[in-house]
Design an enzyme around this catalytic site. Sequence first.
Site, PDB file in Angstrom:
ATOM      1  N   GLU A 201     -36.793  59.218  60.012  1.00 14.74           N
ATOM      2  CA  GLU A 201     -36.104  60.416  59.528  1.00 14.74           C
ATOM      3  C   GLU A 201     -35.979  61.487  60.613  1.00 14.74           C
ATOM      4  O   GLU A 201     -36.246  62.673  60.382  1.00 14.74           O
ATOM      5  CB  GLU A 201     -36.793  60.949  58.266  1.00 14.74           C
ATOM      6  CG  GLU A 201     -36.678  59.942  57.117  1.00 14.74           C
ATOM      7  CD  GLU A 201     -37.382  60.366  55.831  1.00 14.74           C
ATOM      8  OE1 GLU A 201     -38.075  61.403  55.850  1.00 14.74           O
ATOM      9  OE2 GLU A 201     -37.245  59.644  54.828  1.00 14.74           O
ATOM     10  N   GLU A 319     -35.650  52.573  53.410  1.00 11.17           N
ATOM     11  CA  GLU A 319     -36.657  53.190  52.538  1.00 11.17           C
ATOM     12  C   GLU A 319     -35.938  53.875  51.387  1.00 11.17           C
ATOM     13  O   GLU A 319     -34.990  54.630  51.601  1.00 11.17           O
ATOM     14  CB  GLU A 319     -37.490  54.223  53.311  1.00 11.17           C
ATOM     15  CG  GLU A 319     -38.544  54.924  52.459  1.00 11.17           C
ATOM     16  CD  GLU A 319     -39.286  56.018  53.222  1.00 11.17           C
ATOM     17  OE1 GLU A 319     -39.614  55.786  54.404  1.00 11.17           O
ATOM     18  OE2 GLU A 319     -39.517  57.092  52.645  1.00 11.17           O
TER      19      GLU A 319
END
Length: 535
Positions: A201, A319
């Site tokens: 991220e 994810e």
Amino acid sequence: MGVNQCVKVALFLSFLVLFCPSFSSSEDVKLKVKGITNIATTDENFICATLDWWPSNKCDYNQCPWGKAGILNLDLNNTILSNAIKAFNPLRIRLGGSLQDQIIYQFGKQKYCPTMKKKDNGLFGFSVGCLPRKRWDEVNHFLKKTGVKFTFGLNALTGKKNSKEDQLNWKGDWNPNNAISLMKYTISKGYNIDSYEFGNELCSEGVSARIDSVQYAKDITKLRHIVNSLYPNATIRPKVLGPAGFYGKEWFDSFLQHVGPGVIDGVTHHIYNLGAGVDRDLISKVQDPYFLSKIAQTFKDVSTAVKEFTPWAGAWVGESGGAYNSGGKDVSHTFVNGFWYLDQLGMTSTFNHKVYCRQALIGGNYALLNTTSFIPNPDYYGALLWHRLMGTNVLSISHDSSPYLRTYAHCSKQGSGITLLLINMENSTSFDVSLVNDMNLYPEELASEGINTVNLMDSLKREEYHLTPKDGNIQSDVVLLNGTPLELTKSKEIPELKPKIVDASSSSPIKVAPHSIVFVQINNFNAPACAPPTK
């Protein structure tokens, strides 16, 4: 019947519909399956689950749902955990998450191995942590024993410093020395790594940190060269994955244009489309087909970008937990969450995604396994049925009925024929589903109803797997398969998943009850796309 009697009957029926939730109606549905060609393909091991680094004091909304589920604390000797993984034969597992860019590895020159602690100004509120060599050995022995296909998320911030002008922005080149030491040790021990994923991220707007798209492309290219050098045998060489974050068109397009051919094998992105785990509307969102469909544009955009800029790679959901901050404590581990999860699996596969990694295998409120008892939650069984039944070729399927009936079709994983996934989000309407085999080769606008279509319900032998919640409670942690609760055996094995067999002599439709999920395997459905390849 007199006028007064008709009025009374009408009023009575209206009363039932309005005030009796148990009153159920049924609706006939014709499903049109186009089996001539596929519309997309997935990886053989499309189903994936994640393990995370969170310590036990990871807390959200005055609750700390991770317990000892983080990889540094997880009981790798737990029998249920091992059996739950082995049942997939194999299960793809990704180890990563928010804290991975703060993890150093006790290999090479890195002798000191600090324990991660709470830190106000640390990324995600924690200090730097460490993967001890002993724990790496324990993890890999466990992975080998359970037959896992393993993705390891590397720290992509090593060597970088955050900008004085923008604390979120990290600058400088990646220092790979610690990662190289880990890889060399891993190779020396013969540990199998399916893929290395670079950072977590850090793309687009970032979450707690971000890297410029051009710099990230430069860093991941360096990782590819290292992997190629350390693994000269291409047949066992790990894949390289990235950027492992939330999709933003400008950042993704720039990144993909700056990586050369063959640098990345999987373009990974994350999905938390249900919002915060504390959202009071969470249970409504997972049953709302309009809301669930809004994320489809993201899947299409990622797939389009991959096809345009890196056609040698595949799109992955790296994810996805649905609701962020560890999920919803009353929803994410219950039957109703399966409406969101299995719909996500079906949707992403139609948009040519190769892998879908569920956050998490264990830990938080959204895990496939209960965090303390390790007993499988309902979504575990949905994932297992998908893995065993749904093949890699995705087929077009459509109907003109309620949007609350979600339908997906793949070639079957074993043998010929097709497997359907039918999700009924209606709370009081059942669907009687019949199939039409659309063999029409003409464009949709030229096709007319009835041309080259065959209604097949009177000739198809099928195996049905009906998933329903215990006692009709959609927030139950217990799921029934064809009316029987799915419970571990006395030896803590995953129970056998037995289908309901419907004989070919029966012309009855597939009955999809309210609030149910149904897999249907049809071996003698004549779909050319599912036939063995011709020589």
